[in-house]
Design a protein around this motif. Structure first.
Motif, PDB file in Angstrom:
ATOM      1  N   ASP A 218      42.299  45.254  65.437  1.00  0.00           N
ATOM      2  CA  ASP A 218      42.142  45.093  63.991  1.00  0.00           C
ATOM      3  C   ASP A 218      43.236  45.877  63.267  1.00  0.00           C
ATOM      4  OD1 ASP A 218      39.972  43.411  64.029  1.00  0.00           O
ATOM      5  OD2 ASP A 218      38.479  44.963  63.592  1.00  0.00           O
ATOM      6  N   GLU A 219      43.480  47.085  63.736  1.00  0.00           N
ATOM      7  CA  GLU A 219      44.507  47.933  63.132  1.00  0.00           C
ATOM      8  C   GLU A 219      45.887  47.292  63.266  1.00  0.00           C
ATOM      9  OE1 GLU A 219      44.828  52.713  62.867  1.00  0.00           O
ATOM     10  OE2 GLU A 219      45.045  51.875  64.885  1.00  0.00           O
ATOM     11  N   ILE A 226      49.464  41.538  58.269  1.00  0.00           N
ATOM     12  CA  ILE A 226      48.962  41.189  56.944  1.00  0.00           C
ATOM     13  C   ILE A 226      50.089  41.052  55.923  1.00  0.00           C
ATOM     14  CG2 ILE A 226      48.605  43.539  56.052  1.00  0.00           C
ATOM     15  CD1 ILE A 226      45.876  42.519  54.994  1.00  0.00           C
ATOM     16  N   HIS A 227      51.247  41.628  56.222  1.00  0.00           N
ATOM     17  CA  HIS A 227      52.360  41.628  55.281  1.00  0.00           C
ATOM     18  C   HIS A 227      53.198  40.347  55.343  1.00  0.00           C
ATOM     19  CE1 HIS A 227      51.454  45.754  54.323  1.00  0.00           C
ATOM     20  NE2 HIS A 227      51.514  46.080  55.603  1.00  0.00           N
ATOM     21  N   PRO A 234      50.992  30.625  62.089  1.00  0.00           N
ATOM     22  CA  PRO A 234      50.209  31.356  63.090  1.00  0.00           C
ATOM     23  C   PRO A 234      51.015  32.531  63.636  1.00  0.00           C
ATOM     24  CG  PRO A 234      51.138  29.378  64.067  1.00  0.00           C
ATOM     25  CD  PRO A 234      51.469  29.322  62.591  1.00  0.00           C
ATOM     26  N   VAL A 235      50.329  33.417  64.328  1.00  0.00           N
ATOM     27  CA  VAL A 235      50.970  34.585  64.924  1.00  0.00           C
ATOM     28  C   VAL A 235      51.228  34.315  66.409  1.00  0.00           C
ATOM     29  CG1 VAL A 235      50.766  37.044  65.421  1.00  0.00           C
ATOM     30  CG2 VAL A 235      49.808  36.113  63.298  1.00  0.00           C
ATOM     31  N   ASN A 236      52.492  34.399  66.809  1.00  0.00           N
ATOM     32  CA  ASN A 236      52.884  34.213  68.205  1.00  0.00           C
ATOM     33  C   ASN A 236      53.198  35.580  68.803  1.00  0.00           C
ATOM     34  OD1 ASN A 236      53.229  31.097  68.240  1.00  0.00           O
ATOM     35  ND2 ASN A 236      54.413  31.767  66.458  1.00  0.00           N
ATOM     36  N   ILE A 237      52.664  35.849  69.989  1.00  0.00           N
ATOM     37  CA  ILE A 237      52.778  37.197  70.550  1.00  0.00           C
ATOM     38  C   ILE A 237      53.336  37.161  71.971  1.00  0.00           C
ATOM     39  CG2 ILE A 237      51.615  39.389  70.912  1.00  0.00           C
ATOM     40  CD1 ILE A 237      49.348  38.422  69.152  1.00  0.00           C
ATOM     41  N   VAL A 238      54.243  38.085  72.234  1.00  0.00           N
ATOM     42  CA  VAL A 238      54.803  38.276  73.567  1.00  0.00           C
ATOM     43  C   VAL A 238      54.435  39.676  74.053  1.00  0.00           C
ATOM     44  CG1 VAL A 238      56.932  38.473  74.915  1.00  0.00           C
ATOM     45  CG2 VAL A 238      56.737  36.703  73.158  1.00  0.00           C
ATOM     46  N   GLY A 239      54.007  39.789  75.306  1.00  0.00           N
ATOM     47  CA  GLY A 239      53.755  41.112  75.861  1.00  0.00           C
ATOM     48  C   GLY A 239      52.540  41.163  76.765  1.00  0.00           C
ATOM     49  N   ALA A 253      42.263  38.602  65.497  1.00  0.00           N
ATOM     50  CA  ALA A 253      42.970  37.725  64.567  1.00  0.00           C
ATOM     51  C   ALA A 253      41.981  36.920  63.727  1.00  0.00           C
ATOM     52  CB  ALA A 253      43.906  36.792  65.339  1.00  0.00           C
ATOM     53  N   ALA A 254      40.968  36.364  64.381  1.00  0.00           N
ATOM     54  CA  ALA A 254      39.975  35.554  63.671  1.00  0.00           C
ATOM     55  C   ALA A 254      39.211  36.392  62.647  1.00  0.00           C
ATOM     56  CB  ALA A 254      39.010  34.925  64.677  1.00  0.00           C
ATOM     57  N   ARG A 255      38.851  37.620  63.020  1.00  0.00           N
ATOM     58  CA  ARG A 255      38.127  38.492  62.082  1.00  0.00           C
ATOM     59  C   ARG A 255      38.945  38.769  60.826  1.00  0.00           C
ATOM     60  NH1 ARG A 255      36.686  41.268  66.783  1.00  0.00           N
ATOM     61  NH2 ARG A 255      38.346  42.817  66.484  1.00  0.00           N
ATOM     62  N   ASN A 256      40.263  38.750  60.979  1.00  0.00           N
ATOM     63  CA  ASN A 256      41.141  39.087  59.861  1.00  0.00           C
ATOM     64  C   ASN A 256      41.808  37.864  59.230  1.00  0.00           C
ATOM     65  OD1 ASN A 256      41.208  42.193  59.789  1.00  0.00           O
ATOM     66  ND2 ASN A 256      41.434  41.739  61.966  1.00  0.00           N
ATOM     67  N   GLY A 257      41.242  36.688  59.496  1.00  0.00           N
ATOM     68  CA  GLY A 257      41.680  35.469  58.831  1.00  0.00           C
ATOM     69  C   GLY A 257      43.024  34.946  59.297  1.00  0.00           C
ATOM     70  N   MET A 258      43.394  35.266  60.524  1.00  0.00           N
ATOM     71  CA  MET A 258      44.684  34.812  61.058  1.00  0.00           C
ATOM     72  C   MET A 258      44.480  33.919  62.276  1.00  0.00           C
ATOM     73  SD  MET A 258      46.853  38.359  60.710  1.00  0.00           S
ATOM     74  CE  MET A 258      46.496  39.488  59.346  1.00  0.00           C
ATOM     75  N   LYS A 259      45.482  33.101  62.552  1.00  0.00           N
ATOM     76  CA  LYS A 259      45.439  32.209  63.701  1.00  0.00           C
ATOM     77  C   LYS A 259      46.504  32.625  64.719  1.00  0.00           C
ATOM     78  CE  LYS A 259      43.730  28.138  61.196  1.00  0.00           C
ATOM     79  NZ  LYS A 259      44.004  26.720  60.838  1.00  0.00           N
ATOM     80  N   ILE A 260      46.151  32.494  65.982  1.00  0.00           N
ATOM     81  CA  ILE A 260      47.095  32.788  67.053  1.00  0.00           C
ATOM     82  C   ILE A 260      47.760  31.492  67.506  1.00  0.00           C
ATOM     83  CG2 ILE A 260      47.342  33.607  69.436  1.00  0.00           C
ATOM     84  CD1 ILE A 260      46.872  35.860  67.498  1.00  0.00           C
ATOM     85  N   GLY A 261      49.078  31.536  67.678  1.00  0.00           N
ATOM     86  CA  GLY A 261      49.812  30.401  68.228  1.00  0.00           C
ATOM     87  C   GLY A 261      49.932  30.572  69.732  1.00  0.00           C
TER      88      GLY A 261
END
Length: 283
Positions: A218-219, A226-227, A234-239, A253-261
């Protein structure tokens, strides 16, 4: 012949693109110009990389941690040109590697969740916006080093449930002085701290760990993603952290209203695709 490198502080994944279309894989120790001297970088290239390459190297695309500022780029360029005379060198950050891997030539929000953490908005060619990562002391929320730092703090402050504390002590046998030595006196404390993500992964169904990961991710989203324009992209993540804690990351991501790609463990194969595509367009 083209060389593509995805480098961290521990290891480098090299991909050699031959003119016949074949791709050769080589691995060496890590090259981070913030921590490794120019001569040591040269020796790694000369002794560990060059012997495995047959033929003329025309271009080098090096992506890695610590590639920040002209001085670091110049160091890498000099080293590659010493080992492969006449080659063209492009050195870029690991964040651009992540962006090119998951977005290619399209716009998107990109993040790294590995030992460290970083985020950006990628405009299809370059990083157009970047909320500063700030490292594991001031930032890097959600990254492995921060997860480890907070977990070890909970252990030392007697915040762990008894069953988890007993499991930790049985597995690691670390006292306060051992931890202090590793964190405050020995090099690369971020690696030491990030190593405890393995324990978190082994116990991620434990209620404490589930709550711990929920707060941590969440943090990550609330202080970084959020910025950006997350309502459009959507948010794409590597790692590795994102990859192995995928369900927890997606839930945050879902709790904070965002979608993961996309979530990808390492960027190197995506970089091969990206550069092959560039080559085909240039023909």
């Amino acid at each position: 012949m083209i060389i593509i490198a995805d480098s961290g502080s521990t290891k480098v994944a090299w991909r050699i693109l031959h003119k016949d279309g074949t791709v050769q894989a080589i691995q060496t120790i890590g090259i981070n110009p913030f921590f490794v001297s120019e001569e040591d970088i040269y020796q790694t290239l000369e002794n560990s990389l060059r012997p495995g390459i047959k033929g003329n190297v025309e271009q080098v695309f090096f992506y890695g941690a610590g590639v920040a500022g002209k001085d670091k780029i110049d160091i890498l360029t000099r080293c590659f040109k010493r080992v492969f005379p006449g080659c063209e060198v492009e050195a870029n950050s690991d964040l651009l590697a992540a962006a090119r891997c998951v977005c290619g030539h399209e716009k998107g929000i990109v993040a790294i969740l590995g030992t460290g953490a970083n985020t950006c908005f990628y405009d299809g060619e370059k990083i157009a916006d970047n909320v500063q990562a700030c490292g594991y002391i001031l930032g890097d929320e959600g990254g492995g080093a921060v997860l480890g730092k907070k977990f070890i703090s909970d252990y030392l402050k007697r915040m762990l449930p008894e069953d988890l504390r007993e499991a930790f002590e049985k597995q690691y046998k670390l006292g306060l002085l051992d931890i202090i030595e590793k964190v405050y006196r020995q090099p690369m404390p971020n690696r030491f701290l990030a190593s405890f993500t393995l324990f978190l992964g082994e116990h991620q169904t434990h209620p404490y760990v589930q709550d711990f990961l929920a707060k941590a991710f969440d943090e990550f989203f609330l202080r970084n993603l959020i910025h950006y324009d997350y309502k459009t992209y959507p948010v794409n993540i590597v790692g590795s952290v994102a990859f192995y804690f995928k369900e927890h990351v997606e839930a945050a991501a879902a709790r904070n209203g965002m979608k993961i790609g996309k979530i990808v463990r390492t960027p190197v194969e995506g970089l091969v695709t990206y550069h092959k595509d560039l080559i085909s367009k240039q023909k």
